[in-house]
Design an enzyme around this catalytic site. Structure first.
Site, short mmCIF file in Angstrom:
data_model
loop_
_atom_site.label_atom_id
_atom_site.label_comp_id
_atom_site.label_asym_id
_atom_site.label_seq_id
_atom_site.Cartn_x
_atom_site.Cartn_y
_atom_site.Cartn_z
N CYS A 90 5.98 -0.19 7.67
CA CYS A 90 5.61 0.95 6.83
C CYS A 90 6.81 1.34 5.98
O CYS A 90 7.92 1.41 6.50
CB CYS A 90 5.18 2.12 7.70
SG CYS A 90 4.75 3.61 6.77
N LEU A 91 6.58 1.60 4.71
CA LEU A 91 7.68 2.01 3.82
C LEU A 91 8.31 3.33 4.28
O LEU A 91 9.43 3.63 3.90
CB LEU A 91 7.17 2.15 2.38
CG LEU A 91 6.65 0.87 1.73
CD1 LEU A 91 6.04 1.18 0.36
CD2 LEU A 91 7.75 -0.17 1.59
N HIS A 130 -4.25 1.28 7.60
CA HIS A 130 -2.91 1.85 7.62
C HIS A 130 -2.80 3.01 6.62
O HIS A 130 -2.27 4.09 6.96
CB HIS A 130 -1.90 0.74 7.29
CG HIS A 130 -0.47 1.17 7.24
ND1 HIS A 130 0.47 0.71 8.12
CD2 HIS A 130 0.18 2.02 6.41
CE1 HIS A 130 1.64 1.27 7.84
NE2 HIS A 130 1.50 2.06 6.79
N GLU A 131 -3.31 2.81 5.42
CA GLU A 131 -3.21 3.86 4.39
C GLU A 131 -4.11 5.05 4.73
O GLU A 131 -3.73 6.20 4.53
CB GLU A 131 -3.55 3.29 3.01
CG GLU A 131 -2.66 2.14 2.55
CD GLU A 131 -1.18 2.39 2.75
OE1 GLU A 131 -0.73 3.54 2.65
OE2 GLU A 131 -0.45 1.42 3.03
N GLN A 185 3.29 9.87 1.09
CA GLN A 185 4.55 9.12 1.16
C GLN A 185 5.47 9.40 -0.03
O GLN A 185 6.65 9.03 0.01
CB GLN A 185 4.28 7.61 1.25
CG GLN A 185 3.63 7.22 2.57
CD GLN A 185 3.46 5.72 2.65
OE1 GLN A 185 2.47 5.18 2.19
NE2 GLN A 185 4.44 5.02 3.22
N GLY A 242 0.83 -1.19 0.00
CA GLY A 242 0.00 0.00 0.00
C GLY A 242 0.87 1.24 0.00
O GLY A 242 2.04 1.19 0.42
N HIS A 280 -2.41 7.32 7.09
CA HIS A 280 -1.42 8.22 6.47
C HIS A 280 -2.07 9.54 6.04
O HIS A 280 -1.45 10.60 6.13
CB HIS A 280 -0.81 7.56 5.23
CG HIS A 280 0.38 6.69 5.51
ND1 HIS A 280 1.50 7.17 6.13
CD2 HIS A 280 0.63 5.39 5.24
CE1 HIS A 280 2.39 6.17 6.24
NE2 HIS A 280 1.88 5.09 5.71
CO CO Z 1 2.81 3.22 5.70
#
Ligand code: CO
Length: 212
Positions: free
Chosen positions: A123-124, A165-166, A66, A61, A169
């Site tokens: 998380c990226l 999660h997204e 991000q 995701g 963000h």
């Molecule tokens: Co994330």
């Protein structure tokens, strides 16, 4: 507050780096995508860049902040190659089922159950770490697609975790704000811990109190 997407697209590198925790864009709430942007090549290009960045990472995701774009847009996708990183048993426990490419603009994510599930999540934008995060076991997602047509679906298990999660963000929230803090693990420990029953992780890391 506004954001000039055309100007960003004109100056952004073809593969923008994934913004890391500490950047303000991850902590400010993202902006609604205005009607004037729906159906435009600029919004389509933004989503294309996001999908490429998510697949290259690789991740399941990605939210627009991000890559430095403060708009309420996220993409998600989980498929066989990504799921193969995990044992069949671990996937079954997480209800990790494949999720076709999903793009939601101006999303809303609402739990459809009071049941929670707790698993390791990363998380990226918080590279190299993971932690246990309790999440609703099922959610309803609504919003629009890049052309402004309504989107609506319900998911449970791992896809429901991804959606929450997204969505976080877009509200300036990272999983570290919701994690069981003492479960935080670096990438050397993560595969081992993620394979353990959660109760064992809690016993090993969370219930312990130092003797120092
Ligand atoms: Co994330």
């Amino acid at each position: 507050m506004s954001f000039d997407l055309d100007a960003w697209l004109a100056s952004a590198p073809p593969s923008p780096p994934i913004v890391q925790a500490g950047a303000g864009v991850l902590r400010r709430g993202a902006l609604e995508v205005g009607h004037h942007l729906l159906g435009t090549p600029a919004l389509a290009r933004l989503v294309e860049i996001m999908v490429e960045a998510m697949r290259a990472a690789p991740g399941v995701g990605l939210a627009a902040p991000q890559i430095g774009v403060p708009f309420r847009v996220f993409v998600a996708e989980d498929d066989a190659p990504r799921m193969a990183q995990q044992s069949a048993e671990a996937r079954a426990l997480r209800q990790r089922v494949s999720l076709p490419l999903t793009v939601v603009v101006n999303p809303r994510v609402v739990p459809t159950t009071g049941d929670e599930a707790t698993f390791y999540e990363g998380c990226l934008s918080v590279r190299g770490y993971g932690a246990l995060v309790p999440r609703a076991a099922a959610v309803a997602v609504t919003g629009v697609d890049i052309h402004g047509s309504p989107v609506g679906f319900e998911v449970r298990g791992w896809p429901a975790r991804i959606m929450q999660h997204e969505m976080d963000h877009l509200n300036g929230t990272l999983y570290v704000d919701r994690m069981i803090a003492r479960s935080l693990a670096g990438e050397q420990e993560l595969p081992r811990l993620a394979a353990l029953p959660v109760a064992e992780v809690l016993g090993e890391l969370v219930s312990q109190r130092g003797h120092a």
